[in-house]
Design a protein around this motif. Structure first.
Motif, PDB file in Angstrom:
ATOM      1  N   LYS A 255       0.834  -1.204   0.000  1.00 10.97           N
ATOM      2  CA  LYS A 255       0.000   0.000   0.000  1.00 10.97           C
ATOM      3  C   LYS A 255       0.869   1.254   0.000  1.00 10.97           C
ATOM      4  O   LYS A 255       0.543   2.254  -0.651  1.00 10.97           O
ATOM      5  N   PHE A 256       1.979   1.210   0.717  1.00 10.70           N
ATOM      6  CA  PHE A 256       2.941   2.311   0.752  1.00 10.70           C
ATOM      7  C   PHE A 256       3.502   2.549  -0.654  1.00 10.70           C
ATOM      8  O   PHE A 256       3.566   3.678  -1.134  1.00 10.70           O
ATOM      9  N   TYR A 257       3.885   1.472  -1.313  1.00  6.08           N
ATOM     10  CA  TYR A 257       4.426   1.527  -2.678  1.00  6.08           C
ATOM     11  C   TYR A 257       3.397   2.139  -3.625  1.00  6.08           C
ATOM     12  O   TYR A 257       3.715   3.004  -4.452  1.00  6.08           O
ATOM     13  N   GLN A 258       2.150   1.695  -3.501  1.00  8.78           N
ATOM     14  CA  GLN A 258       1.102   2.198  -4.387  1.00  8.78           C
ATOM     15  C   GLN A 258       0.785   3.665  -4.128  1.00  8.78           C
ATOM     16  O   GLN A 258       0.407   4.384  -5.051  1.00  8.78           O
ATOM     17  N   PHE A 259       0.937   4.102  -2.887  1.00  6.33           N
ATOM     18  CA  PHE A 259       0.710   5.522  -2.591  1.00  6.33           C
ATOM     19  C   PHE A 259       1.618   6.398  -3.455  1.00  6.33           C
ATOM     20  O   PHE A 259       1.181   7.361  -4.079  1.00  6.33           O
ATOM     21  N   TRP A 260       2.902   6.055  -3.494  1.00  3.80           N
ATOM     22  CA  TRP A 260       3.852   6.844  -4.283  1.00  3.80           C
ATOM     23  C   TRP A 260       3.607   6.660  -5.783  1.00  3.80           C
ATOM     24  O   TRP A 260       3.770   7.586  -6.570  1.00  3.80           O
ATOM     25  N   ASN A 261       3.204   5.468  -6.152  1.00  5.15           N
ATOM     26  CA  ASN A 261       2.976   5.182  -7.567  1.00  5.15           C
ATOM     27  C   ASN A 261       1.742   5.906  -8.110  1.00  5.15           C
ATOM     28  O   ASN A 261       1.605   6.084  -9.318  1.00  5.15           O
ATOM     29  N   ASN A 262       0.856   6.323  -7.198  1.00  4.37           N
ATOM     30  CA  ASN A 262      -0.392   6.956  -7.616  1.00  4.37           C
ATOM     31  C   ASN A 262      -0.425   8.459  -7.369  1.00  4.37           C
ATOM     32  O   ASN A 262      -1.485   9.076  -7.501  1.00  4.37           O
ATOM     33  N   ILE A 263       0.707   9.050  -7.004  1.00  3.73           N
ATOM     34  CA  ILE A 263       0.700  10.497  -6.815  1.00  3.73           C
ATOM     35  C   ILE A 263       0.448  11.188  -8.147  1.00  3.73           C
ATOM     36  O   ILE A 263       0.711  10.645  -9.217  1.00  3.73           O
ATOM     37  N   GLU A 264      -0.080  12.395  -8.075  1.00  4.27           N
ATOM     38  CA  GLU A 264      -0.349  13.146  -9.300  1.00  4.27           C
ATOM     39  C   GLU A 264       0.967  13.501  -9.996  1.00  4.27           C
ATOM     40  O   GLU A 264       1.990  13.747  -9.343  1.00  4.27           O
ATOM     41  N   ASP A 265       0.925  13.555 -11.308  1.00  2.00           N
ATOM     42  CA  ASP A 265       2.138  13.803 -12.099  1.00  2.00           C
ATOM     43  C   ASP A 265       2.832  15.111 -11.714  1.00  2.00           C
ATOM     44  O   ASP A 265       4.065  15.208 -11.784  1.00  2.00           O
ATOM     45  N   LYS A 345      -4.683  -8.119   3.464  1.00  2.00           N
ATOM     46  CA  LYS A 345      -4.644  -7.077   4.490  1.00  2.00           C
ATOM     47  C   LYS A 345      -4.701  -5.683   3.897  1.00  2.00           C
ATOM     48  O   LYS A 345      -5.092  -4.725   4.563  1.00  2.00           O
ATOM     49  N   ASP A 346      -4.319  -5.549   2.652  1.00  2.00           N
ATOM     50  CA  ASP A 346      -4.119  -4.245   2.046  1.00  2.00           C
ATOM     51  C   ASP A 346      -5.359  -3.532   1.562  1.00  2.00           C
ATOM     52  O   ASP A 346      -5.267  -2.570   0.826  1.00  2.00           O
ATOM     53  N   GLY A 347      -6.499  -4.007   1.912  1.00  2.00           N
ATOM     54  CA  GLY A 347      -7.687  -3.324   1.468  1.00  2.00           C
ATOM     55  C   GLY A 347      -8.210  -3.841   0.147  1.00  2.00           C
ATOM     56  O   GLY A 347      -9.212  -3.347  -0.376  1.00  2.00           O
ATOM     57  N   ILE A 348      -7.539  -4.857  -0.437  1.00  2.00           N
ATOM     58  CA  ILE A 348      -8.099  -5.522  -1.613  1.00  2.00           C
ATOM     59  C   ILE A 348      -9.332  -6.280  -1.123  1.00  2.00           C
ATOM     60  O   ILE A 348      -9.263  -7.022  -0.150  1.00  2.00           O
ATOM     61  N   PRO A 349     -10.486  -6.094  -1.742  1.00  2.00           N
ATOM     62  CA  PRO A 349     -11.681  -6.813  -1.280  1.00  2.00           C
ATOM     63  C   PRO A 349     -11.418  -8.315  -1.194  1.00  2.00           C
ATOM     64  O   PRO A 349     -10.768  -8.893  -2.067  1.00  2.00           O
ATOM     65  N   SER A 350     -11.899  -8.925  -0.140  1.00  2.00           N
ATOM     66  CA  SER A 350     -11.685 -10.362   0.035  1.00  2.00           C
ATOM     67  C   SER A 350     -12.875 -10.986   0.750  1.00  2.00           C
ATOM     68  O   SER A 350     -13.607 -10.304   1.475  1.00  2.00           O
ATOM     69  N   ILE A 351     -13.041 -12.256   0.537  1.00  2.00           N
ATOM     70  CA  ILE A 351     -14.078 -13.006   1.246  1.00  2.00           C
ATOM     71  C   ILE A 351     -13.487 -14.323   1.720  1.00  2.00           C
ATOM     72  O   ILE A 351     -12.541 -14.842   1.126  1.00  2.00           O
ATOM     73  N   GLU A 352     -14.031 -14.836   2.807  1.00  2.00           N
ATOM     74  CA  GLU A 352     -13.649 -16.157   3.293  1.00  2.00           C
ATOM     75  C   GLU A 352     -14.827 -17.102   3.086  1.00  2.00           C
ATOM     76  O   GLU A 352     -15.954 -16.788   3.474  1.00  2.00           O
ATOM     77  N   VAL A 353     -14.542 -18.223   2.449  1.00  4.46           N
ATOM     78  CA  VAL A 353     -15.633 -19.169   2.127  1.00  4.46           C
ATOM     79  C   VAL A 353     -15.179 -20.601   2.387  1.00  4.46           C
ATOM     80  O   VAL A 353     -13.982 -20.898   2.405  1.00  4.46           O
ATOM     81  N   TYR A 354     -16.145 -21.474   2.614  1.00  2.02           N
ATOM     82  CA  TYR A 354     -15.869 -22.899   2.713  1.00  2.02           C
ATOM     83  C   TYR A 354     -16.168 -23.581   1.381  1.00  2.02           C
ATOM     84  O   TYR A 354     -15.477 -24.493   0.957  1.00  2.02           O
ATOM     85  N   LYS A 355     -17.222 -23.083   0.733  1.00  2.00           N
ATOM     86  CA  LYS A 355     -17.636 -23.719  -0.523  1.00  2.00           C
ATOM     87  C   LYS A 355     -18.398 -22.700  -1.362  1.00  2.00           C
ATOM     88  O   LYS A 355     -19.168 -21.901  -0.847  1.00  2.00           O
ATOM     89  N   ILE A 356     -18.148 -22.722  -2.677  1.00  2.00           N
ATOM     90  CA  ILE A 356     -18.889 -21.886  -3.618  1.00  2.00           C
ATOM     91  C   ILE A 356     -19.402 -22.786  -4.724  1.00  2.00           C
ATOM     92  O   ILE A 356     -18.669 -23.627  -5.248  1.00  2.00           O
ATOM     93  N   LYS A 357     -20.635 -22.578  -5.083  1.00  5.19           N
ATOM     94  CA  LYS A 357     -21.274 -23.438  -6.079  1.00  5.19           C
ATOM     95  C   LYS A 357     -20.594 -23.315  -7.441  1.00  5.19           C
ATOM     96  O   LYS A 357     -20.224 -24.329  -8.048  1.00  5.19           O
ATOM     97  N   ASP A 358     -20.419 -22.088  -7.937  1.00  2.14           N
ATOM     98  CA  ASP A 358     -19.814 -21.898  -9.255  1.00  2.14           C
ATOM     99  C   ASP A 358     -19.279 -20.468  -9.367  1.00  2.14           C
ATOM    100  O   ASP A 358     -19.375 -19.667  -8.437  1.00  2.14           O
ATOM    101  N   LEU A 359     -18.711 -20.138 -10.534  1.00  3.75           N
ATOM    102  CA  LEU A 359     -18.098 -18.833 -10.755  1.00  3.75           C
ATOM    103  C   LEU A 359     -19.125 -17.709 -10.676  1.00  3.75           C
ATOM    104  O   LEU A 359     -18.833 -16.637 -10.143  1.00  3.75           O
ATOM    105  N   GLN A 360     -20.313 -17.943 -11.184  1.00  4.59           N
ATOM    106  CA  GLN A 360     -21.347 -16.902 -11.121  1.00  4.59           C
ATOM    107  C   GLN A 360     -21.649 -16.514  -9.676  1.00  4.59           C
ATOM    108  O   GLN A 360     -21.737 -15.329  -9.333  1.00  4.59           O
ATOM    109  N   GLU A 361     -21.784 -17.509  -8.823  1.00  4.99           N
ATOM    110  CA  GLU A 361     -22.051 -17.245  -7.409  1.00  4.99           C
ATOM    111  C   GLU A 361     -20.885 -16.474  -6.778  1.00  4.99           C
ATOM    112  O   GLU A 361     -21.085 -15.542  -5.995  1.00  4.99           O
TER     113      GLU A 361
END
Length: 424
Positions: A255-265, A345-361
């Motif tokens: 996240k620190f790396y991305q902060f600098w990488n995303n500063i305005e030009d 940990k970095d704020g990338i959306p994540s979910i914890e699951v035991y089982k998922i039916k398919d890709l659509q779900e």
């Protein structure tokens, strides 16, 4: 860096906001090695990137042969600096300050050299002298040198006095005297002749110079650095998602790396001057050619790498680059298990699951699609990837090969939308 032209170099880098008796200070550091200091109050368990400029400036002076002193405000942090704060600070607990002090000292220690002979860096704590002083001695020996008229006309204080909803307590009002006394003690015990700090510290630094002149009849100097703000007026180092901390547990290296990488030009070359040790002439050449062969993109990448390695070291820089490659360059083969944990940990959306039916779900659960119908259309339109591999089968069902380290699956919609599935 040659100490003879150090102030000129600081000017070239736009590092000087205020400076007192510039010609005399230039002459002094040309002919002598001096001791200088900067104070850091432990009001949190980590420094943030707003503290980088004074730390790097101390390092510039040390490289030039001068002795940097870091003063930890173990006492002043109990009071709180009101400088340009819109409201009263919350008072911190003594035990918290003690714990935070240890963490901050560890962070500072990576910036300066404490084992280089005559100009080795020194860390002190103002708790050492304030604990020994009683209130009567302070008011009688120190307070008598300060005019209330002058103190209430300081801009930082005036702003608070004029706000009837907030005002300023005597506790915070006294901070100016405490920091002035710090400068006096360091001048007396360590022959410190220069204090540096952010531009919001000008009033406090001036008070210290005044006190030393009144009691010791000595001339000392003050130098302030610019406070950096973004185009939206927000203080540099703070984002919509919060402060960018130096502690990797609070702001991960990625996240620190991305902060600098995303500063305005518009900030790239200013930041190269302020934060790096690249030669000013080289930076000027880079800036002149910034639109040739995507030079500005390469320079922003250089800044991101430089700052991440400076704060977090080579190992954590490598991890940040690997994660960046995974998300943006689709290079998932080099990922490590620890990278997935950091990614989660970095704020990338994540979910914890035991089982998922398919890709659509999965797409619906990951909020990458609002419904199974939309998910199906996304798959058919070739916009969905699992671990960087495009999936076009609308009825796709996850298999063991999709689970990296038997735990993680990176699900992506297009180039910018990702979700990490953590299989339990």
């Amino acid at each position: 860096m040659n100490y003879i032209n150090l102030l000129d170099e600081l000017k070239q880098r736009n590092l000087i906001f205020h400076i007192t008796n510039e010609d005399l200070l230039k002459k002094k550091i040309k002919n002598n090695f001096i001791s200088l200091y900067c104070g850091f109050d432990p009001t949190a368990d980590s420094l943030h990137i707003g503290h980088l400029l004074p730390l790097i400036t101390l390092k510039r002076f040390q490289i030039a042969g001068h002795t940097p002193i870091v003063l930890i405000g173990g006492a002043t942090s109990l009071i709180g600096d009101p400088s340009f704060k819109s409201k009263e600070r919350l008072l911190n607990l003594t035990n918290n300050i003690k714990i935070w002090t240890g963490k901050i000292i560890k962070q500072i220690s990576s910036f300066l050299n404490f084992h280089c002979g005559s100009n080795s860096a020194v860390i002190l704590n103002n708790k050492e002298w304030f604990e020994k002083m009683n209130i009567l001695s302070f008011l009688r020996d120190i307070g008598k040198h300060f005019s209330i008229n002058t103190m209430i006309n300081r801009e930082a204080v005036k702003q608070r006095i004029q706000r009837l909803d907030q005002g300023i307590s005597f506790t915070e009002f006294s901070y100016n005297l405490l920091q002035a006394y710090d400068f006096f003690i360091l001048n007396k015990k360590k022959e410190v002749s220069l204090q540096i700090g952010g531009s919001d510290q000008w009033g406090n630094i001036s008070a210290g110079m005044h006190l030393i002149n009144r009691i010791s009849r000595k001339s000392v100097y003050g130098l302030t650095l610019p406070l950096l703000t973004q185009s939206n007026g927000m203080k540099f180092g703070k984002t919509e998602s919060g402060t960018i901390w130096l502690d990797p547990q609070k702001t991960t290296p990625y996240k620190f790396y991305q902060f600098w990488n995303n500063i305005e030009d518009i900030y790239v070359y200013d930041f190269l001057r302020l934060f790096t040790f690249l030669n000013c002439n080289e930076i000027q050449i880079r800036e002149k050619n910034k639109y040739k062969n995507n030079q500005i993109i390469h320079d922003k990448l250089f800044l991101s790498k430089y700052m991440t390695q400076l704060v977090h070291g080579k190992k954590n820089l490598s991890a940040a680059e690997r994660i960046t490659n995974i998300l943006f360059l689709k290079n998932i083969n080099k990922i490590k298990k620890s990278d997935f944990q950091q990614l989660k940990k970095d704020g990338i959306p994540s979910i914890e699951v035991y089982k998922i039916k398919d890709l659509q779900e999965a797409l619906v659960l990951c909020s990458l699609a609002q419904s199974r119908t939309q998910a199906k259309n996304m798959i058919i339109s070739n916009s969905i990837s699992i671990n960087s591999n495009k999936i076009t089968n609308k009825n796709y069902i996850f298999c063991d090969n999709d689970k990296i380290f038997c735990e993680f699956t990176l699900l992506s919609r297009g180039k910018k939308h990702h979700c990490l599935i953590h299989w339990k």
